[in-house]
Design a protein around this motif. Structure first.
Motif: not given
Length: 495
Positions: A107-136
């Motif tokens: 399940q850890v790899m599934t967790l990683l994928l969904i968490a990475f998508i959460v990171n992408i969404l927070l950065v995509r809407f950074n004018k609202i979230t103020k998050c500017r960085t994608l964890f690579t």
């Protein structure tokens, strides 16, 4: 559906979990979005991958070089303890998660994928979230996903029978941590590198920001009245001037420091461990092993110079088209090509001193959990923190802040690994954020349940909002136009 699953499996296995190819993929994507010619795109992508492979060779060599010494300390003093090391920590989770929680590691790899998508969404809407960085940094994501999996299963027993809720809770917390933590390093890294255009996505992100703040407040120049003395400003008479050369300084310090440790461990252990042969000269083996630290550090810095230009240039295409006003979060070793190179060595040794003192204190206090220092936390945490501390507070900060970090790493790891049971399986991730921030998360969630989950998420998402409100104009300007940011900063200070 089978084809899509095969594509995702390949991507997750050979791209997402392998930092050189993840960086290469991002470089390729960025240059394609910028409309670069195919041969420029190919050359830039290959340079990024090769640079990261060089960096990985340097990092891997440092770790491999240190591990026999680590094992020797354990054998020589007959200590049974948890090793604070990301790889030991990941192995501990893999070995114990089914036995303790009745859950599989898959399940850890599934967790990683969904968490990475959460990171992408927070950065995509950074004018609202103020998050500017994608964890690579994919290998770090795997290590953190494994440890977070254990900590949250321990803190919230009710989730063990609800896989869907388990993945959602873990993914939101971990994805928010990636986005918010790496975002905290934007300002320290932009100022250290003079606008190179990257943040740190590693295991000590909160530690970097805390070190930057504490160094400036406690050791920095007061109102510009006096410039602080940095590591590079050391004026050493006579033969001491050789310490101004990074490779020579590293070689000498490592020979003295590790030479003493290896002498205490003794030749028989290294022969038994097949690190050397009985007929080999032990003094020469000690000297050669110590010099390897300087070699691998130089390799690491070469890797940084090779790929960082390509990544930051190509990421502009991603920022412009997909994730505006964003920067890539990369391995902490990337910053070693900037600032004062000797601060890396000073920070590492100060942190190691702190760790050794803390370990001795645990033994003297009869702690039920004894920690063995691993090379990854003691070097990559404290070298990075030392580099940032030197930039903001000079030599004193470079020695004091990593030393305190070393104490925190051991005491924090002893508490959390013993409490949650990971110490029983021989390892814990053990890096700064996971000895401070994540133990606090675990305590809050363990005692407050789902209310604690809400508190953790709200606090994480509030951090970039607070940072933004401290400087609304400069917040995005620092990533979009660093020269303009410097002018803004100068005008703000003058006002």
């Amino acid at each position: 559906m089978g084809i899509l699953n095969a594509i995702w499996t390949f991507f997750a296995t050979y791209i997402l979990q392998k930092p050189p190819y993840m960086v290469g993929f991002l470089t390729l994507l960025g240059y394609c979005l910028m409309g670069k010619k195919w041969y420029d795109t190919l050359a830039g992508t290959l340079k990024a991958i090769i640079g990261m492979l060089i960096l990985s060779a340097g990092s891997g060599g440092l770790v491999t070089n240190f591990r026999p010494i680590l094992a020797g300390l354990k054998d020589r003093f007959n200590l049974t303890a948890a090793v604070i090391d990301p790889y030991y920590g990941q192995n501990a989770v893999t070995a114990g998660v089914e036995e303790v929680f009745g859950k599989g590691f898959s399940q850890v790899m599934t967790l990683l994928l969904i968490a990475f998508i959460v990171n992408i969404l927070l950065v995509r809407f950074n004018k609202i979230t103020k998050c500017r960085t994608l964890f690579t940094t994919g290998h770090v994501q795997v290590q953190q996903a494994a440890t977070a999996y254990w900590l949250i299963l321990f803190a919230l027993p009710a989730l063990r029978d609800n896989n869907f809720a388990l993945l959602i809770v873990m993914s939101v917390i971990l994805g928010a941590y990636w986005a918010v933590g790496s975002n905290l390093t934007v300002k320290p890294m932009q100022e250290l590198t003079e606008g190179a255009g990257f943040a740190i996505a590693h295991q000590q992100m909160f530690g970097i920001r805390l070190a930057s703040w504490a160094s400036e407040k406690l050791f920095g120049s007061k109102n510009g009245q006096k410039e602080v003395k940095k590591v590079g400003d050391l004026k050493m008479p006579g033969f001491f001037s050789i310490f101004s050369q990074n490779m020579v300084c590293t070689a000498i310090l490592m020979t003295v420091f590790f030479g003493a440790i290896m002498t205490v461990i003794g030749k028989p252990f290294f022969v038994k461990a097949e690190a050397m042969k009985e007929k080999d000269n032990f003094a020469f083996y000690v000297f050669n092993t110590s010099l390897q630290f300087a070699v691998y550090l130089a390799i690491l810095q070469l890797g940084v110079r090779t790929f960082v230009t390509e990544l930051t240039a190509s990421f502009q295409g991603i920022a412009d088209k997909l994730l505006p006003s964003s920067v890539p979060g990369v391995d902490c070793a990337v910053c070693y090509g900037f600032g004062d190179a000797n601060a890396v060595t000073f920070g590492f040794l100060a942190g190691l001193t702190g760790q050794i003192i803390a370990i001795v204190a645990l033994i003297l206090m009869g702690s039920p959990t004894i920690i063995i220092c691993g090379f990854v936390p003691v070097f990559f945490d404290n070298a990075t923190i030392g580099l940032v501390a030197n930039e903001k507070g000079g030599l004193k900060a470079c020695l004091v802040i990593p030393f305190i970090s070393g104490l925190i790493q051991v005491f924090g790891a002893a508490f959390i690994s013993g409490w949650v049971g990971l110490a029983n399986y021989g390892g814990y991730l053990g890096m700064f954020d996971w000895d401070t921030v994540w133990p606090m998360f675990t305590v809050v969630m363990h005692y407050l349940g789902y209310i604690g989950v809400g508190i953790v998420v709200i606090v994480l998402l509030a951090i970039p909002q607070i940072e933004y409100r401290m400087d609304p104009k400069g917040y995005f300007l620092i990533t979009e136009d660093y020269d303009a940011y410097l002018e803004h900063k100068k005008a703000k200070k003058g006002a």
